[in-house]
Design a protein around this motif. Structure first.
Motif, short mmCIF file in Angstrom:
data_model
loop_
_atom_site.label_atom_id
_atom_site.label_comp_id
_atom_site.label_asym_id
_atom_site.label_seq_id
_atom_site.Cartn_x
_atom_site.Cartn_y
_atom_site.Cartn_z
N PRO A 51 0.82 -1.23 0.00
CA PRO A 51 0.00 0.00 0.00
C PRO A 51 0.85 1.27 0.00
CG PRO A 51 -0.76 -1.54 1.69
CD PRO A 51 0.48 -2.14 1.10
N LEU A 52 2.03 1.22 0.63
CA LEU A 52 2.87 2.42 0.67
C LEU A 52 3.37 2.79 -0.73
CD1 LEU A 52 4.19 4.56 2.49
CD2 LEU A 52 6.20 3.08 2.63
N THR A 53 3.65 1.78 -1.56
CA THR A 53 4.11 2.05 -2.94
C THR A 53 3.06 2.87 -3.68
OG1 THR A 53 5.29 -0.07 -2.90
CG2 THR A 53 4.95 0.95 -5.05
N LYS A 54 1.79 2.46 -3.54
CA LYS A 54 0.71 3.19 -4.23
C LYS A 54 0.53 4.59 -3.62
CE LYS A 54 -4.12 3.03 -5.68
NZ LYS A 54 -3.88 4.36 -6.22
N HIS A 55 0.56 4.66 -2.30
CA HIS A 55 0.34 5.94 -1.61
C HIS A 55 1.39 6.96 -2.03
CE1 HIS A 55 -0.31 8.94 1.42
NE2 HIS A 55 0.82 8.65 2.05
N LEU A 56 2.67 6.58 -1.95
CA LEU A 56 3.73 7.53 -2.30
C LEU A 56 3.74 7.80 -3.81
CD1 LEU A 56 6.67 6.27 -0.02
CD2 LEU A 56 4.97 8.04 0.47
N GLY A 57 3.45 6.76 -4.58
CA GLY A 57 3.38 6.93 -6.04
C GLY A 57 2.32 7.94 -6.43
N ASP A 58 1.17 7.90 -5.75
CA ASP A 58 0.09 8.84 -6.06
C ASP A 58 0.52 10.29 -5.78
OD1 ASP A 58 -1.57 6.86 -6.92
OD2 ASP A 58 -2.77 6.74 -5.08
N ILE A 59 1.31 10.48 -4.72
CA ILE A 59 1.79 11.84 -4.40
C ILE A 59 2.70 12.34 -5.54
CG2 ILE A 59 3.21 13.20 -2.81
CD1 ILE A 59 2.25 11.30 -0.55
N ILE A 60 3.55 11.44 -6.05
CA ILE A 60 4.43 11.82 -7.16
C ILE A 60 3.61 12.16 -8.41
CG2 ILE A 60 6.21 10.98 -8.75
CD1 ILE A 60 7.31 9.29 -6.42
N LEU A 61 2.63 11.30 -8.72
CA LEU A 61 1.82 11.52 -9.93
C LEU A 61 1.06 12.85 -9.86
CD1 LEU A 61 0.40 7.92 -10.56
CD2 LEU A 61 2.25 9.08 -11.79
N GLU A 62 0.57 13.18 -8.66
CA GLU A 62 -0.16 14.44 -8.50
C GLU A 62 0.78 15.63 -8.74
OE1 GLU A 62 -2.28 14.78 -4.80
OE2 GLU A 62 -2.65 16.91 -5.19
N SER A 63 1.99 15.51 -8.21
CA SER A 63 2.96 16.59 -8.38
C SER A 63 3.37 16.73 -9.85
CB SER A 63 4.18 16.29 -7.50
OG SER A 63 5.18 17.21 -7.75
N PRO A 81 2.65 3.48 -12.62
CA PRO A 81 2.73 3.86 -11.21
C PRO A 81 4.16 3.74 -10.69
CG PRO A 81 0.82 2.48 -11.58
CD PRO A 81 1.60 2.49 -12.87
N PRO A 82 4.67 4.80 -10.03
CA PRO A 82 6.06 4.82 -9.59
C PRO A 82 6.42 3.67 -8.64
CG PRO A 82 5.16 7.03 -9.52
CD PRO A 82 4.01 6.11 -9.81
N LEU A 83 7.65 3.19 -8.78
CA LEU A 83 8.22 2.19 -7.88
C LEU A 83 9.39 2.85 -7.13
CD1 LEU A 83 8.23 -0.80 -10.40
CD2 LEU A 83 6.67 -0.45 -8.47
N PHE A 84 9.93 2.14 -6.15
CA PHE A 84 10.95 2.72 -5.28
C PHE A 84 12.09 1.73 -5.10
CE2 PHE A 84 6.93 4.67 -4.50
CZ PHE A 84 7.25 6.02 -4.40
N ASN A 85 13.32 2.24 -5.19
CA ASN A 85 14.45 1.34 -4.98
C ASN A 85 15.47 1.91 -4.00
OD1 ASN A 85 15.89 3.16 -6.55
ND2 ASN A 85 15.88 1.86 -8.37
N ARG A 86 16.33 1.01 -3.55
CA ARG A 86 17.35 1.35 -2.56
C ARG A 86 18.63 0.60 -2.93
NH1 ARG A 86 16.09 -0.20 3.60
NH2 ARG A 86 16.53 -2.28 2.85
N GLN A 105 0.72 -2.80 -13.10
CA GLN A 105 0.46 -3.74 -12.00
C GLN A 105 -1.04 -3.86 -11.72
OE1 GLN A 105 2.63 -5.47 -10.16
NE2 GLN A 105 1.40 -6.05 -8.40
N GLY A 106 -1.54 -5.08 -11.69
CA GLY A 106 -2.92 -5.32 -11.31
C GLY A 106 -3.94 -4.96 -12.37
N SER A 107 -3.50 -4.78 -13.63
CA SER A 107 -4.48 -4.49 -14.68
C SER A 107 -4.00 -5.14 -16.00
CB SER A 107 -4.65 -2.99 -14.87
OG SER A 107 -3.72 -2.49 -15.81
N GLN A 108 -4.85 -5.09 -17.00
CA GLN A 108 -4.47 -5.62 -18.31
C GLN A 108 -3.80 -4.55 -19.18
OE1 GLN A 108 -4.76 -8.91 -19.32
NE2 GLN A 108 -5.14 -9.05 -17.12
N ALA A 171 15.58 6.11 -4.35
CA ALA A 171 15.00 6.80 -5.51
C ALA A 171 13.65 6.19 -5.86
CB ALA A 171 15.95 6.68 -6.71
N SER A 172 12.89 6.94 -6.63
CA SER A 172 11.70 6.38 -7.26
C SER A 172 12.00 6.28 -8.75
CB SER A 172 10.49 7.29 -7.02
OG SER A 172 9.39 6.81 -7.79
N PHE A 173 11.42 5.29 -9.42
CA PHE A 173 11.63 5.16 -10.86
C PHE A 173 10.32 4.75 -11.52
CE2 PHE A 173 11.82 0.47 -11.14
CZ PHE A 173 11.94 0.16 -9.79
N PHE A 174 10.13 5.22 -12.74
CA PHE A 174 8.89 4.89 -13.46
C PHE A 174 9.06 5.23 -14.95
CE2 PHE A 174 7.72 9.40 -13.39
CZ PHE A 174 8.30 9.84 -12.21
#
Ligand code: NI
Length: 227
Positions: A51-63, A81-86, A105-108, A171-174
């Motif tokens: 859920p955190l991946t989607k939550h933070l990703g949505d903040i990036i998409l809005e920005s 949808p953005p992903l996050f790496n370390r 992710q999660g769709s066709q 970082a986030s990547f997408f």
């Protein structure tokens, strides 16, 4: 064309992201790699379905949706949808090219990856090594940006993340499918748009040449856009 887009996230947002990311478990980064790139990928990721991946990703998409320079450079049709790496000490991601088609992710739904993005969440002084190296027709570009800044580059480019000598790189990547598939056409539109914005400030919105160039910009989009 490689674009540096500053201030996608504010310092407060970066702090919030990092605090939340420190509370969850990370998985091996090979989960989203193609078969070839998996052999050179050594890092960790937030799980795609956390859920955190989607939550933070949505903040990036809005920005991103409110950032004029990003919109002008990318002309996005759809964004994965953005992903996050370390990356921690001795981790790296050797030279590879990103997959051309990605499933959301999660769709066709599937996207063609025209543009690759890295949004830095660590500041350059926090780690040694870990440069994003992008190859284009002019040679190699080493990229290491302040936290909150984004690099946008054609997904056709070979690229790598060099080995971390010390510290930790978050970082986030997408990926983006652009309405303008061709990189040189997209770049001409970006240059034209930036010139129009400058002329609007100098001459005003109602100046005859501003109106003519704006009309030219929209007619080129009409000619080239794929929706
Ligand atoms: Ni990549």
């Amino acid at each position: 064309m490689i674009h540096h887009i500053p201030n996608i996230l504010s310092p407060e947002q970066v702090r919030y992201f990092r605090e939340e990311m420190s509370k969850v478990d990370w998985v091996n980064g090979k989960v989203t790699a193609g078969t070839l790139s998996a052999t050179v990928k050594h890092n960790q990721q937030l799980s795609n379905d956390h859920p955190l991946t989607k939550h933070l990703g949505d903040i990036i998409l809005e920005s991103l949706g409110q950032h004029p320079l990003f919109l002008s450079a990318a002309i996005p049709l759809d964004i994965i949808p953005p992903l996050f790496n370390r990356y921690e000490q001795h981790q790296s991601f050797g030279f590879h090219v990103d997959n051309s088609i990605r499933r959301v992710q999660g769709s066709q739904e599937r996207l063609r990856t025209d543009l690759s993005c890295t949004l830095f969440l660590s500041d350059p002084h926090e780690y040694d090594g870990g440069e994003l190296v992008i190859e284009d027709t002019y040679g190699y570009h080493e990229v290491k940006l302040p936290a909150g800044d984004l690099i946008l580059y054609p997904s056709t480019s070979l690229h790598e993340v060099t080995s971390i000598q010390s510290g930790c790189r978050l970082a986030s990547f997408f990926w983006i499918q652009s309405m303008i598939r061709d990189d040189s056409n997209r770049h001409m539109l970006f240059t034209l748009d930036q010139s129009i914005q400058q002329l609007r400030m100098e001459l005003g919105d109602q100046h005859e040449q501003v109106i003519k160039l704006t009309s030219l910009y929209h007619n080129l989009i009409r000619k080239w856009a794929e929706l």
